[in-house]
Design a protein around this motif. Sequence first.
Motif, PDB file in Angstrom:
ATOM      1  N   THR A 165      18.254 -19.839   5.409  1.00  0.00           N
ATOM      2  CA  THR A 165      17.937 -19.352   6.617  1.00  0.00           C
ATOM      3  C   THR A 165      16.534 -19.986   7.110  1.00  0.00           C
ATOM      4  O   THR A 165      15.537 -19.988   6.242  1.00  0.00           O
ATOM      5  CB  THR A 165      17.751 -17.867   6.439  1.00  0.00           C
ATOM      6  OG1 THR A 165      18.980 -17.349   6.147  1.00  0.00           O
ATOM      7  CG2 THR A 165      17.501 -17.093   7.750  1.00  0.00           C
ATOM      8  N   THR A 167      20.850 -20.020  10.380  1.00  0.00           N
ATOM      9  CA  THR A 167      21.365 -19.688   9.058  1.00  0.00           C
ATOM     10  C   THR A 167      22.639 -20.245   9.026  1.00  0.00           C
ATOM     11  O   THR A 167      23.477 -20.652   9.903  1.00  0.00           O
ATOM     12  CB  THR A 167      21.398 -17.963   9.074  1.00  0.00           C
ATOM     13  OG1 THR A 167      21.784 -17.797   7.868  1.00  0.00           O
ATOM     14  CG2 THR A 167      22.433 -17.499  10.099  1.00  0.00           C
ATOM     15  N   TYR A 188      13.225 -19.808   9.977  1.00  0.00           N
ATOM     16  CA  TYR A 188      12.561 -18.517  10.738  1.00  0.00           C
ATOM     17  C   TYR A 188      11.646 -19.203  11.636  1.00  0.00           C
ATOM     18  O   TYR A 188      10.966 -20.217  11.355  1.00  0.00           O
ATOM     19  CB  TYR A 188      11.964 -17.544   9.923  1.00  0.00           C
ATOM     20  CG  TYR A 188      12.737 -16.584   8.950  1.00  0.00           C
ATOM     21  CD1 TYR A 188      13.303 -15.739   9.302  1.00  0.00           C
ATOM     22  CD2 TYR A 188      13.143 -17.353   7.693  1.00  0.00           C
ATOM     23  CE1 TYR A 188      14.263 -14.899   8.529  1.00  0.00           C
ATOM     24  CE2 TYR A 188      13.704 -16.637   6.792  1.00  0.00           C
ATOM     25  CZ  TYR A 188      14.389 -15.412   7.137  1.00  0.00           C
ATOM     26  OH  TYR A 188      15.289 -14.793   6.081  1.00  0.00           O
ATOM     27  N   HIS A 237      27.367 -22.726  10.956  1.00  0.00           N
ATOM     28  CA  HIS A 237      25.699 -22.910  10.892  1.00  0.00           C
ATOM     29  C   HIS A 237      25.584 -22.132  12.422  1.00  0.00           C
ATOM     30  O   HIS A 237      26.026 -22.754  13.444  1.00  0.00           O
ATOM     31  CB  HIS A 237      25.136 -23.711  10.606  1.00  0.00           C
ATOM     32  CG  HIS A 237      24.798 -24.182   9.088  1.00  0.00           C
ATOM     33  ND1 HIS A 237      24.004 -24.420   8.466  1.00  0.00           N
ATOM     34  CD2 HIS A 237      26.316 -24.242   8.184  1.00  0.00           C
ATOM     35  CE1 HIS A 237      24.340 -24.598   7.193  1.00  0.00           C
ATOM     36  NE2 HIS A 237      25.590 -24.370   7.099  1.00  0.00           N
ATOM     37  N   VAL A 280      15.153 -14.827  12.925  1.00  0.00           N
ATOM     38  CA  VAL A 280      15.947 -16.244  12.331  1.00  0.00           C
ATOM     39  C   VAL A 280      16.077 -17.115  13.269  1.00  0.00           C
ATOM     40  O   VAL A 280      16.421 -16.860  14.463  1.00  0.00           O
ATOM     41  CB  VAL A 280      17.447 -15.299  12.014  1.00  0.00           C
ATOM     42  CG1 VAL A 280      18.096 -16.666  11.451  1.00  0.00           C
ATOM     43  CG2 VAL A 280      17.011 -14.250  10.826  1.00  0.00           C
TER      44      VAL A 280
END
Length: 332
Positions: free
Chosen positions: A230, A241, A232, A253, A238
């Motif tokens: 993940t 991920t 950020y 993804h 997020v």
Amino acid sequence: LAAAGCSGGGESVEMFFDSGSLRCRGAVARMGEAGAAQLHGGWKFWYANGQTQCEGSFESGGVLQDVDLRSDHTNVPEAGRVGDWIAFTPTGDRAWAGRYKGGEPHGLWTWWYEGGQELARVEYAEGERVGTFTRWHESGQIAEVGDFEDGERVGKHVTYDANGTVRVEGRFAAGREVGLHRTRSARGIIVEEAMFEAGQQKGHRSLWNEDGRLIWTGVYRAGILEGPVTHYHPNGQVAQTGLYVGGLPEGVHTGFDEAGGKVFEQEYKDGVPSCGRTEFYAGGEKRFAGEMLDGEVLGVQRMFSDLGEVMAQGVYDGLAAPEWRWRGADPR
């Protein structure tokens, strides 16, 4: 050069620099009638400027070759060194001091910075580091501390910057990283945490920026990314991920904007973009959908309005640019 600079009665030897200043003084022991002259007993070496380079003793030591006789110093053989040795810089400051046994470091060793501040200290046992190793910054602040056993790092090792801030810490077993290892910035903020087993990353790894904000998490197995990863945004949302298998992205993804809205979905197979990619409007409506194969755009590609209507469609065959069919007038 060595022969031209020798004087004395066979066993005692002196050598000189081209300038005439003394290079070294000691004794040799010859092995057989035509044997090489091995350094033996006490020896002292000087720099070309007259400062002491080093001094110590040999037992059936190495042989000085012409290549060892440099213009301003001597490459002193390590073979056969015994007992206490000490070395100096060309300016006369102590460089290091330690004991030898059979040509291997044995016992306490110490190094110094020019100016006299202690640089490092460690114990040796027949050439292998043992016990606690300590290194200092030139300011006197501890730079690194940790234990050794049979020449390998064991237990907790910590490195510090010149301000005393812990920068890297972690545990070792038989020279390999184990358990949690942590890295900090100069401000003392944790910027990385990773789990290890037998020297390889295993389990969670996390990265933070200089402000302490989480920017990346992943899972490793045997040193390879294996599991969810993940990314950020700076605000903590997020950004992307997806799953990794064998160190390569696999499956769908998903990317998000800083408000948490879905931006895209990209499918991977064996680390290569394949099958399809979908992009979204800020409200979550589908904006684009297209097919891919082995990392190349291939097949049907569609663009949508924010109401879900197909606005255009094109087909890529991998050879020529597609002919897009637009609903209504071609906006181009």
